[in-house]
Design a protein around this motif. Sequence first.
Motif, PDB file in Angstrom:
ATOM      1  N   SER A  13       0.802  -1.230   0.000  1.00  0.00           N
ATOM      2  CA  SER A  13       0.000   0.000   0.000  1.00  0.00           C
ATOM      3  C   SER A  13       0.834   1.278   0.000  1.00  0.00           C
ATOM      4  O   SER A  13       0.341   2.336  -0.394  1.00  0.00           O
ATOM      5  CB  SER A  13      -0.945   0.009   1.207  1.00  0.00           C
ATOM      6  N   SER A  14       2.078   1.205   0.428  1.00  0.00           N
ATOM      7  CA  SER A  14       2.918   2.409   0.474  1.00  0.00           C
ATOM      8  C   SER A  14       3.660   2.658  -0.833  1.00  0.00           C
ATOM      9  O   SER A  14       4.358   3.669  -0.973  1.00  0.00           O
ATOM     10  CB  SER A  14       3.930   2.303   1.619  1.00  0.00           C
ATOM     11  N   VAL A  15       3.518   1.753  -1.794  1.00  0.00           N
ATOM     12  CA  VAL A  15       4.252   1.866  -3.060  1.00  0.00           C
ATOM     13  C   VAL A  15       3.341   2.470  -4.126  1.00  0.00           C
ATOM     14  O   VAL A  15       2.239   1.977  -4.367  1.00  0.00           O
ATOM     15  CB  VAL A  15       4.765   0.491  -3.530  1.00  0.00           C
ATOM     16  N   ASP A  16       3.804   3.537  -4.754  1.00  0.00           N
ATOM     17  CA  ASP A  16       3.035   4.223  -5.793  1.00  0.00           C
ATOM     18  C   ASP A  16       3.752   4.156  -7.134  1.00  0.00           C
ATOM     19  O   ASP A  16       4.964   3.923  -7.204  1.00  0.00           O
ATOM     20  CB  ASP A  16       2.813   5.693  -5.421  1.00  0.00           C
ATOM     21  N   VAL A  17       2.985   4.383  -8.192  1.00  0.00           N
ATOM     22  CA  VAL A  17       3.523   4.424  -9.553  1.00  0.00           C
ATOM     23  C   VAL A  17       3.135   5.768 -10.167  1.00  0.00           C
ATOM     24  O   VAL A  17       1.956   6.137 -10.157  1.00  0.00           O
ATOM     25  CB  VAL A  17       2.959   3.276 -10.414  1.00  0.00           C
ATOM     26  N   SER A  18       4.106   6.492 -10.680  1.00  0.00           N
ATOM     27  CA  SER A  18       3.816   7.782 -11.308  1.00  0.00           C
ATOM     28  C   SER A  18       2.926   7.575 -12.532  1.00  0.00           C
ATOM     29  O   SER A  18       3.169   6.683 -13.353  1.00  0.00           O
ATOM     30  CB  SER A  18       5.111   8.470 -11.727  1.00  0.00           C
ATOM     31  N   ARG A  19       1.906   8.397 -12.649  1.00  0.00           N
ATOM     32  CA  ARG A  19       1.013   8.290 -13.808  1.00  0.00           C
ATOM     33  C   ARG A  19       1.718   8.686 -15.103  1.00  0.00           C
ATOM     34  O   ARG A  19       1.239   8.366 -16.193  1.00  0.00           O
ATOM     35  CB  ARG A  19      -0.237   9.151 -13.582  1.00  0.00           C
ATOM     36  N   LYS A  20       2.850   9.356 -14.999  1.00  0.00           N
ATOM     37  CA  LYS A  20       3.615   9.708 -16.185  1.00  0.00           C
ATOM     38  C   LYS A  20       4.217   8.473 -16.854  1.00  0.00           C
ATOM     39  O   LYS A  20       4.566   8.507 -18.038  1.00  0.00           O
ATOM     40  CB  LYS A  20       4.727  10.690 -15.814  1.00  0.00           C
ATOM     41  N   ASN A  39       0.263  15.128  -6.878  1.00  0.00           N
ATOM     42  CA  ASN A  39       0.240  14.410  -5.606  1.00  0.00           C
ATOM     43  C   ASN A  39      -0.719  13.221  -5.602  1.00  0.00           C
ATOM     44  O   ASN A  39      -1.025  12.689  -4.535  1.00  0.00           O
ATOM     45  CB  ASN A  39      -0.145  15.369  -4.477  1.00  0.00           C
ATOM     46  N   SER A  40      -1.183  12.827  -6.774  1.00  0.00           N
ATOM     47  CA  SER A  40      -2.129  11.706  -6.856  1.00  0.00           C
ATOM     48  C   SER A  40      -1.642  10.665  -7.862  1.00  0.00           C
ATOM     49  O   SER A  40      -2.213  10.506  -8.942  1.00  0.00           O
ATOM     50  CB  SER A  40      -3.522  12.217  -7.248  1.00  0.00           C
ATOM     51  N   PRO A  41      -0.572   9.948  -7.516  1.00  0.00           N
ATOM     52  CA  PRO A  41      -0.101   8.876  -8.400  1.00  0.00           C
ATOM     53  C   PRO A  41      -1.061   7.689  -8.341  1.00  0.00           C
ATOM     54  O   PRO A  41      -2.117   7.751  -7.699  1.00  0.00           O
ATOM     55  CB  PRO A  41       1.260   8.519  -7.800  1.00  0.00           C
ATOM     56  N   MET A  42      -0.711   6.630  -8.993  1.00  0.00           N
ATOM     57  CA  MET A  42      -1.505   5.401  -8.915  1.00  0.00           C
ATOM     58  C   MET A  42      -0.803   4.434  -7.965  1.00  0.00           C
ATOM     59  O   MET A  42       0.425   4.314  -7.987  1.00  0.00           O
ATOM     60  CB  MET A  42      -1.660   4.759 -10.295  1.00  0.00           C
ATOM     61  N   SER A  43      -1.572   3.783  -7.132  1.00  0.00           N
ATOM     62  CA  SER A  43      -0.966   2.805  -6.231  1.00  0.00           C
ATOM     63  C   SER A  43      -0.461   1.612  -7.039  1.00  0.00           C
ATOM     64  O   SER A  43      -0.983   1.304  -8.119  1.00  0.00           O
ATOM     65  CB  SER A  43      -1.984   2.328  -5.192  1.00  0.00           C
ATOM     66  N   LEU A  44       0.540   0.942  -6.513  1.00  0.00           N
ATOM     67  CA  LEU A  44       1.056  -0.249  -7.185  1.00  0.00           C
ATOM     68  C   LEU A  44      -0.049  -1.290  -7.320  1.00  0.00           C
ATOM     69  O   LEU A  44      -0.134  -1.991  -8.335  1.00  0.00           O
ATOM     70  CB  LEU A  44       2.239  -0.826  -6.399  1.00  0.00           C
TER      71      LEU A  44
END
Length: 506
Positions: free
Chosen positions: A42-49, A450-455
């Motif tokens: 849950s703490s890992v995010d993926v940049s929408r870029k 500040n709103s990436p996508m979660s892994l």
Amino acid sequence: MSRKRIIKIFRKLHKWPAITISFFAILFAVSGIVMNHRGTFSSVDVSRKLLPANYTYKNWNLAAVRGSMQTSENKILVFGNIGIWKTDGNFGEFTDYNQGFPKGIDNRKIYSVVQFKNQLFAGTHMGLFSQNPEKNRWEKVDVPVRENRIADLNLKGDTLLVLTRNYLLKSSDGKNFETIQLPAPLGYERKTGLFDTFWQLHSGELLGLPGKLIVDLLGLITVFLSVTGLLHFFFPKIIRKRKKKQKQVGSFVTVKKKNLHWHNVVGYIFALFLIINTFAGMHLRPPLLIAIASKKVGIIPGTHIDNPNPWFDKLRRVHWNIDLHQYIFSTSEGFYFAGESFSKPLQPAFSQPPVSVMGCNVLKPLEEKIYLVGSFNGMFLWNIQTGAVANFFTQQPYVAPEGMQSPIAANMVAGLVEGNESAFWFDYNRGALQLSGKTFPEMPEQIITNSPMSLWNAALEFHTGRIFEHLVGAFYILYVPLAGICILLVLISGVYLWWKLHRRKR
């Protein structure tokens, strides 16, 4: 047809679909393992870029917003998949209001926000939080149930209502909670949805954590079979090239034999489990989902869903109607009414609006008896006393279609926001759309950044094939069923070939 001819056909059925599907099978396996352990990642995010352009927020789409709440300070909190952002009644500026939530966008997936006795509470996917005004931070609130996911929050006079997927919690101070297991509904049959059964079978949750770990193992086995299968395909070519160059090939021949041996051994041991898992997964996405969405089956004894609570994993929204003096619950089984004491079975609504299998996103009282109900099936006006249902957009009476129907409609309602003199609904694809007043402002760059996508969500997009929508358009919907058919062909043909050709060599 001769045995030799049959073997040749099955070799082709095993070889070419396997080569075609190997890469995608590995994607299924890896993404499935991530999805099976949402809390861990849950703490890992993926940049929408890094994702295709259609995953970039535009006009507050992609379920960025679920709802809003006006505070006692005349501020408005807009919340949803983007967390919580504070603004004024005219939506002039947005201020980050997520301080205190754990790291990761998945930890600030907000379902509901209420103000109870001058204190703010937020129901999130990962638990109940309250705002500490002195520290200006959100703090986790302990609740007397094992599950973290909060489905909804609401108020009943001087009582805070906290709805989880399984129970209703009531509190008079926001700290101590009474746990209420809702009584079974009228005419209750101890059954569950076929979709839920297939979902938990596919993830392994049907058997709890051990089941999840077994499915994780199946994911690793899928990777192993895909890699060893590709190696078996390429080894002969490598060996021939080395022979032409008069290079040593003995070690390659040995590795080739061992590779095939373990490919066969692992394959025939786990083939049946992989076939069952694949078959279940194929039915969790359209078009096969349509066939099972409304089907009910008996509960499998001893499994995770074999729970004495008749509302286990079924509760979605709650509202206390003060005028009619009754609770309204939105559940995965439809809408139900309950008296204040919960002394009688819950009463199913005799007529009700359609709600997508993805859940009810809007449940707002407009008058004493009229509710606005929104989901990916559209938005409807519902008279809870007469049962009259009308399409909100066309104002025409709703007529339920016969036979199977799609779980989504043209208007995929993801949320509703109200300001001082304006109101907006949010379509999953189109974003903010005006109901009254001025248009909703553009999505600030600060919120987008500040709103990436979660892994976990990124894994879901790969697992369902939606990640390929920008390449194949609406045909992506066939990704899961076609991939499933291909994998089943590979598994069944592989078992047949092992049985006919390799079984006696063991």
